[in-house]
Every structure is written in C-alpha cells, then in structure tokens.
Design an enzyme around this catalytic site. Structure first.
Site, PDB file in Angstrom:
ATOM      1  N   ASP A  25       0.813  -1.217   0.000  1.00 29.71           N
ATOM      2  CA  ASP A  25       0.000   0.000   0.000  1.00 29.71           C
ATOM      3  C   ASP A  25       0.848   1.268   0.000  1.00 29.71           C
ATOM      4  OD1 ASP A  25      -1.970  -1.800   0.051  1.00 29.71           O
ATOM      5  OD2 ASP A  25      -2.677  -1.347   2.085  1.00 29.71           O
ATOM      6  N   GLU A  27       3.847   1.749  -1.188  1.00 27.95           N
ATOM      7  CA  GLU A  27       4.458   1.992  -2.498  1.00 27.95           C
ATOM      8  C   GLU A  27       3.417   2.534  -3.475  1.00 27.95           C
ATOM      9  OE1 GLU A  27       7.944  -1.412  -2.604  1.00 27.95           O
ATOM     10  OE2 GLU A  27       5.876  -2.007  -2.899  1.00 27.95           O
ATOM     11  N   ASP A  29       0.627   4.174  -2.740  1.00 31.02           N
ATOM     12  CA  ASP A  29       0.298   5.557  -2.390  1.00 31.02           C
ATOM     13  C   ASP A  29       1.383   6.516  -2.872  1.00 31.02           C
ATOM     14  OD1 ASP A  29      -2.075   4.850  -1.252  1.00 31.02           O
ATOM     15  OD2 ASP A  29      -1.284   4.741   0.791  1.00 31.02           O
ATOM     16  N   GLU A 108     -13.429   7.759  12.174  1.00 28.75           N
ATOM     17  CA  GLU A 108     -13.702   6.321  12.036  1.00 28.75           C
ATOM     18  C   GLU A 108     -12.416   5.633  11.617  1.00 28.75           C
ATOM     19  OE1 GLU A 108     -16.593   5.732   8.879  1.00 28.75           O
ATOM     20  OE2 GLU A 108     -17.562   7.609   9.468  1.00 28.75           O
ATOM     21  N   LYS A 110     -10.269   3.349   9.207  1.00 35.12           N
ATOM     22  CA  LYS A 110     -10.403   3.016   7.787  1.00 35.12           C
ATOM     23  C   LYS A 110     -10.200   1.507   7.653  1.00 35.12           C
ATOM     24  CE  LYS A 110      -8.986   4.442   3.186  1.00 35.12           C
ATOM     25  NZ  LYS A 110      -8.835   3.138   2.596  1.00 35.12           N
ATOM     26  N   LYS A 306      -3.565   7.933   6.372  1.00 40.56           N
ATOM     27  CA  LYS A 306      -3.060   6.558   6.284  1.00 40.56           C
ATOM     28  C   LYS A 306      -1.950   6.317   7.300  1.00 40.56           C
ATOM     29  CE  LYS A 306      -4.388   4.220   2.796  1.00 40.56           C
ATOM     30  NZ  LYS A 306      -4.045   4.377   1.466  1.00 40.56           N
ATOM     31  N   CYS A 411      37.058 -14.794   0.349  1.00 37.98           N
ATOM     32  CA  CYS A 411      35.835 -15.589   0.429  1.00 37.98           C
ATOM     33  C   CYS A 411      35.741 -16.241   1.807  1.00 37.98           C
ATOM     34  CB  CYS A 411      35.823 -16.655  -0.655  1.00 37.98           C
ATOM     35  SG  CYS A 411      34.437 -17.796  -0.508  1.00 37.98           S
TER      36      CYS A 411
HETATM   37  S1  IVH Z   1     -16.206   6.655   3.501  1.00 39.14           S
HETATM   38  C1  IVH Z   1     -16.904   8.372  -0.989  1.00 39.14           C
HETATM   39  N1  IVH Z   1     -15.350   5.387   5.606  1.00 39.14           N
HETATM   40  O1  IVH Z   1     -11.840   3.275   1.760  1.00 39.14           O
HETATM   41  C2  IVH Z   1     -16.255   7.267  -0.315  1.00 39.14           C
HETATM   42  N2  IVH Z   1     -14.635   4.645   3.498  1.00 39.14           N
HETATM   43  O2  IVH Z   1      -9.921   4.554   0.028  1.00 39.14           O
HETATM   44  C3  IVH Z   1     -16.622   7.353   1.122  1.00 39.14           C
HETATM   45  N3  IVH Z   1     -13.207   2.687   3.593  1.00 39.14           N
HETATM   46  O3  IVH Z   1     -13.871   3.264  -1.051  1.00 39.14           O
HETATM   47  C4  IVH Z   1     -16.034   6.281   1.829  1.00 39.14           C
HETATM   48  N4  IVH Z   1     -13.214   2.447   5.765  1.00 39.14           N
HETATM   49  O4  IVH Z   1     -14.193   1.397   0.625  1.00 39.14           O
HETATM   50  C5  IVH Z   1     -15.324   5.458   4.277  1.00 39.14           C
HETATM   51  N5  IVH Z   1     -14.735   4.360   7.572  1.00 39.14           N
HETATM   52  C6  IVH Z   1     -14.690   4.431   6.231  1.00 39.14           C
HETATM   53  C7  IVH Z   1     -13.961   3.517   5.456  1.00 39.14           C
HETATM   54  C8  IVH Z   1     -13.961   3.668   4.096  1.00 39.14           C
HETATM   55  C9  IVH Z   1     -12.770   1.969   4.619  1.00 39.14           C
HETATM   56  C10 IVH Z   1     -12.859   2.425   2.187  1.00 39.14           C
HETATM   57  C11 IVH Z   1     -13.990   2.617   1.243  1.00 39.14           C
HETATM   58  C12 IVH Z   1     -13.476   3.593   0.219  1.00 39.14           C
HETATM   59  C13 IVH Z   1     -12.020   3.478   0.398  1.00 39.14           C
HETATM   60  C14 IVH Z   1     -11.294   4.705  -0.078  1.00 39.14           C
END
Ligand code: IVH
Length: 699
Positions: A25, A27, A29, A108, A110, A306, A411
């Site tokens: 991930d 790399e 990004d 939240e 991710k 991230k 060696c």
């Molecule tokens: S909100 C408009 N909330 O991350 C998109 N996404 O890198 C709004 N993801 O496609 C997404 N956890 O699949 C949202 N708490 C979270 C998330 C989350 C994982 C994913 C999601 C999105 C991707 C983007």
C-alpha cells in the site's frame, strides 16, 4: 507520467480484479502522490485516462455488471499531521469560513476490506455490488446474502435505500481459513483483505458462505433527510436498522483532538482484531457535506489519514556473507527477532557492499550516507509479504565502540581472494573450482528446474552427497549410481529411502541424459551465458562440436573476421570472453568435457512447421510490466501457444516478474519455477515470434 500511470493501473487491476496486489500500500500511495504532484505542476499533460481521474479497476468479466446509482468514490489521502491540517484549511476555505471557526468531524477507522453497496427495496435486500471502477461494479448479491452482518430485511419505509460499507475478514477467521486451506492442500491468502476479496468474489455463493466475512456500514446514498442532519446521527440510524457501525466512530473537534484519536487508534491497531490501514475524518454536518460536494474521484468533505508502512526497530546482531554459485558475496543481516506486521523477522537482505556503506545503486547516498554496523539499532521494513529490508538506522543509538563493517576481501568459505571488478556492484570469490559454496551452488543449479530439472535431487540431498564425496563435480550427477557403489553406499538402505525410491531417482536421472544444445550450454553456468545467450549460440552453431570448434578457433585467431564466435549474431564481447576463459582453463575444460561425455547433446533443429513455440507452456505474470500492458503480454504469449495462469504452482513453466513483483516470486522459487525479467521475456517474445512467423510464412 505515462510510466506512473501504467504502474498504477496495473496495480489497480492486480488489487481490485485479481485480489493479488503487486505493490504494497505504501508503495502504491507513493506512486499516486508522485503522479498527482506532476499533474498539478503540468496540468496540460493530464491525460483523460489518467488513474488520477478514476478509482479502482474495471469490473471483472465473469460477474454481471451493475451500474451504480451514484459513483462509488475513493478517498483523498493524507500521510501526516500537516496533510491533515491542509485538508481542514481547504474545507474552511471552500466554505468561506475562517480557519478558526469550529468544525466538527467524525472519526472512524479506515477498514482494510473491500467496498460494497447494498440496495434495499421496501426494506428487502435487492442487490449488492462491488465498487469496480467506481461507476460500474460486479453483482455479488447472492454472495452478500451469506454474510451475517448484512441484514436481508430492514425496518424501513417503502422506496429505495442504499447502504455502503466495507466487507472484511477478522484476523481470527483469516488464520482459521488459511489453516483449513493448508489442510485441503489449497492456496493460502496473503492477508485478510485478499481473503475477503477472494471469498466475496466467488462464482459459487456456497463458497462465500463457508468463509466468515463481516461488514461495517460507513455510508449511504439518499437525497432525503431520513438520516438526520449529521454524519453521526445517520450512522446511529443505520445502526438501528440492524447494520454494524464501527464502535470506534466518534466526533472530534480541532486538529489536536483529531491527531490524538489517530495516535490512539494506531496504538491499539494490532488488538482490534481486523485490519485497518488508517483513519477517516468526515465533516459531520450533512448540510456542509452537500455544499462541499465531490471532486471526480473523492468527496471534498472527507479525508483518509493513512498509517505508514509496517516497520519495527531491532538490533543488527551480525552480518553474514553468503556465497552463490557465481561466487557473488551477498550480505545478510541477522537480526534480533522482531515482529513486523504480524510476522517474525530475523533476517533481512543487505544487497551488497555499497548498501552497507550507505551508497545507493546509482551512487547517491542512502540513509543520509550513514553506514550499517553490527550492534546498530535498525529499522526493519516489511512491504506486504516480500523480503524484509533494512530501512534505516538510529544514529543516536550507535555505540561509541562500534566499528565500520569491513566487507570481506577474501571468500568466507574457501579463503580465495574476493574481487570487485569495475562497474560491478558485487564482489566475487575467485576460487571458482575450489570454493565449496560455488561448487555446491553449481551442482544445485544443474539439478534445478530450469536446467536438468531432476526431480527428487533437491538441495538437501545434493549437500549430503557432496559431503560424502559422492558428488564432487557436475558429471557425477549422471554417474550417481557408480559413484555411490564406489563409496560402498547402498541408497535404498539409507533412512528415508527404499528400493523403489532409489530406482526412481536413477531412472529420473537417466531420463535427462538427452539434452537440447541450448539447455546444455546454459547448464554450463558460464557467466554472461544465460538462457537467452545459450539459445542464440545454439541457433547459430546448431551442434556442440561446431560451438567447441568456434571457441577453440577464437582462442588462436587474431583477426575478428575469422573469428566465428565474435561474429555470431547477438554474441557480445563479454560473452565471448567468458566462453574463452572457460575453454582455456584446463580445470573448467575438464569439467565441461566430462559432463558432455555423460550426455547426448541434441543438435538444434528447425521446429516442425506450424507447431507453436510456447505450446503447452504455462506462464504466470507478476509485478508491473513497463513496456507493455498485461493484456498485451498475455495475448502475445497465448498467440504462441502458451497457457496463462494467475497463480504459481508446480506446473508453472515460466514466471515473468515485472517491477515490484511480490509473493509469486517467492512461491516460484519454492517450486523451482523458472523466473525471468520483463526484458528477458520481451527478447523471448521477439525471438519466438520472429522464428514462428517466418516459419509459418514459408509453409
Ligand atoms: S467513507 C466516498 N469510511 O476506503 C467514499 N470509506 O480509500 C466514502 N473505507 O472506497 C467512503 N473504511 O471502501 C469510508 N470508515 C470508512 C472507510 C472507508 C474503509 C474504504 C472505502 C473507500 C475506500 C477509499
């Protein structure tokens, strides 16, 4: 910019379509950040098909396609507190507010899973789809119905409601699934995300049902106000409908508080029980979200912060040197064992002498030019499931008693001088025929899959035979029966052996006595004579005797025009030199002659008309190809008769490893599959295509 686009696109396909990421991930990004920066600097060069203008990868062919009611967007990324601060300022600016005005955000985790959208009609789950390219996804309705966290009916007014969220697999379920896969002799998954994606994207929902998937809701699509005025209220409503909302969701105000939450969750990350790859902040007020709207790829009201790639600090206990069959001295870091991203690491590659000194491959400083010393505190970096690397060292923790590492000049195995030739990053042992490591390495190479492919004669056995003095030079492999008898060893009486298995090994060896010229030349293991050059030599000289005569002739000739070796198409001076050296050296010459005497070297002949050159060969591609798309590479290989497979197995013939190739390379090594670079692959394609087409034309 074109190169970056290609790399990103191929990574997208690997990740989203094939569930087999070829980049980690971090790399990935980094590539995106680089492309974005260039596009900002040179807006006129932004291509309409740039990956910055889209998200994900097109939906795979095998699933029914679904057009999303509204695009499933991605999130913009931040990688630092500064990035986050910029995002907050951007939002305030966009809304025409002062930077100090209070702004609420939801926080939240991710979730590192795959996004799915669920459509309910009149409270019933009607359809479910993956993100796909953001506008068209794959229909996974039946599969989603097997996920317990996803309600099939919800208490809701008539009409349509769409809930979006993340399908993921918990750590415990992932471990259990992999154990089961091993038991069944099936492939294991590299990480929970791949496992979740692979499980959801099954044509057979029964398989999905057997895999424990879970779901966190994080969004919805609706124009009306039924979800309330804020993100937080909406999540409560969604939770009340029977969905699982991540329990760490909360409201944050102010940069400091936001970063504190980020730090807090990063600390407990490992104990959450599922993978997260960062956190998401969303403007809480829905009215403001609506005003901010979306860019073409992501909402302006949300940002993902991230986590950096998985690293860990540990102590460099020792530097060991391994000697390969070509004499190359490769340094290996022996580390105080440490867990990096859930895996215990005790070794890491140190590449070469310069790397230890702090000099990069292009001569420029790495780690700010700092060297690595035994006893140093070093930062280990593990990118996905690839070989661990030493990312950095801590100068403050260096002991005053430490001394610079002195790369051996001799060696470590045979004590011969180890020389580093000009322009070579590698130092090599010069004890070619006296060096145990080199001799063993060559024997292993001969028995290995790309050369004689002698099944049952593995590295361990070769080492044992070598120690016993049974195998001391290449020809001995084909004299194994007699050599064992001479040492009074009856193989069938050894532990782990029986009459049958011993006979099988001898039969296997006998079956490899007939060898095509090109393979034989490659088998000699002469430097600069790889598979491609060996093939060229075979095509040019057709028979072993001709080649021997040409090399011998070249040893005496002064005039290049009379020197058939050097004038052969595609044979450079380096190659000619190396061949001459081996033939001039009486020891090398003896080894070659004795091996040749054991074999029937089949002259190169023109292939039967019309037979496709790669007929029946199974090829797997991995990593990023620079010079052509995967699709093109596959189509051309197939046109030559090859079969394209997506994963490496013992039946794989060739693995083409592009840039940043990952776990497949490791697997291929395990199976002894022949691994070639993109460059070699292109040469092979060109050559095979030319010869194939010219032959079919004549016909
Ligand atoms: S909100 C408009 N909330 O991350 C998109 N996404 O890198 C709004 N993801 O496609 C997404 N956890 O699949 C949202 N708490 C979270 C998330 C989350 C994982 C994913 C999601 C999105 C991707 C983007």
């Amino acid at each position: 910019m074109r190169r970056l686009s290609t790399q990103i696109r191929s990574a997208d396909i690997a990740y989203h379509q094939n569930d087999a990421p070829n980049l980690d991930d971090g790399e990935y990004d980094a590539l995106k950040v680089k492309l974005k920066a260039l596009e900002t600097q040179y807006p006129s060069l932004v291509r309409a098909d740039s990956p910055s203008q889209s998200v994900g990868a097109p939906a795979a062919e095998r699933f029914r396609k679904v057009k999303h009611s509204s695009p499933m967007l991605s999130l913009d990324n931040a990688f630092s507190a500064d990035d986050l601060g910029e995002f907050e300022a951007r939002v305030q600016r966009f809304l025409g507010r002062s930077p100090s005005d209070t702004l609420q955000f939801t926080f939240e985790p991710k979730i590192d899973g795959l996004s799915v959208t669920l459509i309910y009609h009149g409270g019933r789950l009607q359809s479910a789809a993956t993100r796909g390219d953001g506008s068209i996804g794959e229909d996974v309705t039946e599969n989603v119905k097997t996920i317990k966290d996803i309600p099939q009916t919800i208490p809701a007014p008539p009409g349509t409601i769409e809930i979006r969220g993340e399908v993921y697999m918990a750590h415990s379920d992932f471990t259990h699934l992999n154990d089961m896969q091993i038991e069944k002799g099936e492939r294991t998954f590299a990480n929970p995300r791949n496992a979740a994606a692979g499980s959801l994207r099954q044509l057979d929902p029964l398989i999905t049902a057997a895999r424990p998937l879970r779901f966190f809701a994080h969004g919805w699509v609706s124009a009306d106000a039924m979800f309330g005025d804020s993100q937080m209220e909406a999540m409560k409503t969604i939770s009340a409908m029977g969905f699982t909302v991540n329990p760490h969701t909360k409201i944050c105000v102010g940069h400091q508080a936001m970063m504190a939450e980020y730090d807090r969750i990063e600390k407990i990350r490992a104990s959450l029980g599922y993978d997260i790859d960062g956190v998401v902040f969303k403007v809480n007020t829905l009215g403001l979200q609506a005003r901010l709207g979306n860019s073409s790829t992501a909402p302006r009201w949300a940002i993902a912060v991230k986590f950096p790639a998985e690293t860990a600090w540990t102590v460099l206990n020792a530097i060991d040197i391994q000697v390969g069959r070509t004499g190359a001295l490769s340094p290996v870091a022996r580390l105080e064992p440490i867990t990096v991203g859930g895996v215990v690491v005790s070794n890491a590659t140190l590449h070469n002498e310069d790397y230890i000194k702090g000099i990069g491959a292009d001569g420029s400083p790495i780690r700010n030019g700092r060297d690595l010393r035994v006893g140093d505190r070093v930062k280990i970096y593990r990118a996905g499931d690839v070989i661990p690397k030493v990312a950095d060292m801590d100068p403050a923790a260096r002991k005053s008693s430490s001394v610079p590492y002195r790369f051996p000049r001799y060696c470590p195995d045979c004590g011969s001088k180890a020389l580093r030739l000009e322009g070579d990053a590698v130092r090599r042992c010069t004890g070619e025929f006296v060096c145990r490591s080199q001799r063993l390495g060559r024997l292993k190479h001969l028995a290995s899959r790309p050369v004689f492919n002698i099944e049952g004669l593995g590295d361990k056995l070769i080492e044992q035979f070598f120690e016993l003095g049974v195998l001391t030079e290449p020809a001995n492999i084909f004299q194994l029966r007699n050599k064992l008898t001479a040492k009074d060893i009856n193989l069938s009486e050894q532990s782990g052996w029986g009459e049958k298995s011993a006979d099988k090994l001898f039969a296997e060896i006998d079956s490899k006595r007939e060898v095509p010229l090109a393979r034989f030349v490659f088998a000699l293991g002469i430097r600069h004579v790889g598979e491609i050059v060996a093939e060229r030599l075979a095509r040019h000289f057709l028979a072993w005797d001709n080649l021997v005569k040409a090399i011998d002739g070249s040893l005496h000739s002064q005039v290049d025009e009379e020197n058939e070796l050097v004038s052969a198409e595609g044979i450079g001076e380096k190659t000619a030199d190396a061949l001459q050296r081996s033939f001039r050296d009486p020891v090398a010459r003896g080894l070659i002659n004795r091996l040749a005497a054991q074999l029937t070297i089949v002259p190169e002949s023109v292939r039967p008309d019309g037979q496709r050159p790669l007929a029946g060969v199974s090829i797997v591609f991995t990593g990023t190809l620079e010079r052509m798309t995967r699709a093109e590479a596959k189509a051309r290989a197939e046109a030559l008769g090859a079969r394209i497979a997506s994963s490496v197995s013992s039946r794989t013939g060739i693995l083409v490893a592009g840039n940043k190739a990952g776990s497949k390379v490791r697997k291929a090594k395990e199976f002894g599959v022949r691994i070639i670079s993109e460059e070699v692959w292109l040469e092979m394609l060109d050559r095979e295509e030319n010869s194939f087409h010219s032959k079919t034309r004549i016909q």
